[in-house]
Design an enzyme around this catalytic site. Structure first.
Site, PDB file in Angstrom:
ATOM      1  N   LYS A 229       0.828  -1.209   0.000  1.00  0.00           N
ATOM      2  CA  LYS A 229       0.000   0.000   0.000  1.00  0.00           C
ATOM      3  C   LYS A 229       0.865   1.262   0.000  1.00  0.00           C
ATOM      4  O   LYS A 229       2.010   1.255   0.442  1.00  0.00           O
ATOM      5  CB  LYS A 229      -0.962  -0.011   1.194  1.00  0.00           C
ATOM      6  CG  LYS A 229      -2.090  -1.023   0.965  1.00  0.00           C
ATOM      7  CD  LYS A 229      -3.146  -1.000   2.030  1.00  0.00           C
ATOM      8  CE  LYS A 229      -4.244  -2.017   1.659  1.00  0.00           C
ATOM      9  NZ  LYS A 229      -5.213  -2.218   2.731  1.00  0.00           N
TER      10      LYS A 229
ATOM     11  N   ARG B 295      -2.752 -10.100   5.171  1.00  0.00           N
ATOM     12  CA  ARG B 295      -3.252 -10.235   3.795  1.00  0.00           C
ATOM     13  C   ARG B 295      -2.169  -9.675   2.881  1.00  0.00           C
ATOM     14  O   ARG B 295      -1.906  -8.472   2.890  1.00  0.00           O
ATOM     15  CB  ARG B 295      -4.552  -9.431   3.687  1.00  0.00           C
ATOM     16  CG  ARG B 295      -5.218  -9.455   2.327  1.00  0.00           C
ATOM     17  CD  ARG B 295      -6.471  -8.569   2.358  1.00  0.00           C
ATOM     18  NE  ARG B 295      -7.154  -8.592   1.073  1.00  0.00           N
ATOM     19  CZ  ARG B 295      -6.812  -7.841   0.040  1.00  0.00           C
ATOM     20  NH1 ARG B 295      -5.811  -7.003   0.131  1.00  0.00           N
ATOM     21  NH2 ARG B 295      -7.485  -7.922  -1.108  1.00  0.00           N
TER      22      ARG B 295
END
Ligand code: HH2
Length: 262
Positions: free
Chosen positions: A205, A241
């Site tokens: 991210k 994740r």
């Protein structure tokens, strides 16, 4: 938890696995690399992503879930906000519903989760995907995320979802500046202390680049993603994740072996 994005527009791997054959090949690879859970999704949640119809989302993910289920015992999670997609996925073999809206996107979500009897991941997000990064604001991000997650867990239980099926996720990057995400990462123990298994998704991210003060692109954020995974595991997070399963599994195994066990 390994990520299988069957989407044209996911932020780091959009379009790479849109056809069922390449999604399946990717899923097989993540299983071999050591994923315990595959998170299969057909709609990108990145800022400014375009919504996908229910029918299109089902057409993307169900063939992949069916094939994975037919050839592997790996746990399958469906990453969707839509109750009908979750139902189709559970019928096809998924046992976990990962909902970035914490079962708020549809008035049917809570009842559907209870009816399906599957595990559910309740994630915190401020705002909605298309606009969530416009101006995130918190007085106390950790307390506000924790309070929200407890409220959603209580709503799920009141609707009939079993307590042992509930996971929580603070939602790194979802309506949060990099500073908000960093404060959450420093305080993951407070989310873990809520008493539910916690899932964390920070892999690749943009907050990783912001925290590192670099200009890395999504595929250049493996080092930072692993740093988050190790810190999360140390804080008691139950699952991470990630896009890069082999590297993360290796890092977690070595960190675990080094850590003294009293
Ligand atoms: N992040 C993304 C998607 N789903 N689910 C949970 N529970 N937690 C997360 O942090 C999370 C999530 C975004 O990542 P990705 O799937 O790689 O991209 P996109 O949303 O663009 O498909």
């Amino acid at each position: 938890m390994g990520i299988v994005n069957v989407t044209p527009d996911s932020f780091s791997d959009g379009g790479a696995f849109l056809d069922p054959a390449s999604a399946l090949a990717h899923a097989r690879r993540l299983i071999v690399e050591g994923a315990d859970i595959l998170d299969i999704g057909g709609e990108s949640t990145r800022p400014r992503a375009e919504p996908v119809s229910e029918a299109d989302e089902i057409a993307r993910v169900i063939p992949v879930i069916e094939r994975v289920r037919a050839e592997s015992g790996v746990r399958i999670s469906i990453d969707t906000m839509k109750p009908a997609v979750a139902r189709a996925a559970v019928i096809a073999g998924a046992t976990m519903w990962n909902d970035v809206t914490a079962l708020t996107a549809s008035p049917d979500s809570l009842a559907m989760a209870a009816e399906l009897g599957c595990e559910v991941v309740l994630m915190h997000m401020q705002g909605e995907p298309r606009t969530m990064q416009a101006a995130p604001h918190y007085d106390d991000v950790v307390s506000e995320v924790a309070t929200y997650l407890v409220a959603r867990a209580e709503a799920a239980m009141a609707a009939g979802v079993a307590r042992e099926n509930i996971w929580l996720d603070p939602g790194i990057g979802f309506g949060k500046t990099a500073e908000h995400s960093l404060v959450l990462l420093r305080n993951l123990d407070r989310i873990v202390a809520l008493g539910f298994p916690v899932l964390l998704g920070a892999s690749r991210k943009s907050s990783i680049a912001a925290i590192a003060h670099d200009r890395s692109t999504a595929d250049q954020r493996l080092g930072g993603s692993i740093a988050v995974a190790l810190a999360a595991a140390r804080s008691g997070v139950a699952a991470v994740r990630v896009h890069d399963v082999a590297e993360t599994v290796q890092a977690l195994a070595v960190a675990e072996a080094i850590t003294p066990h009293p």
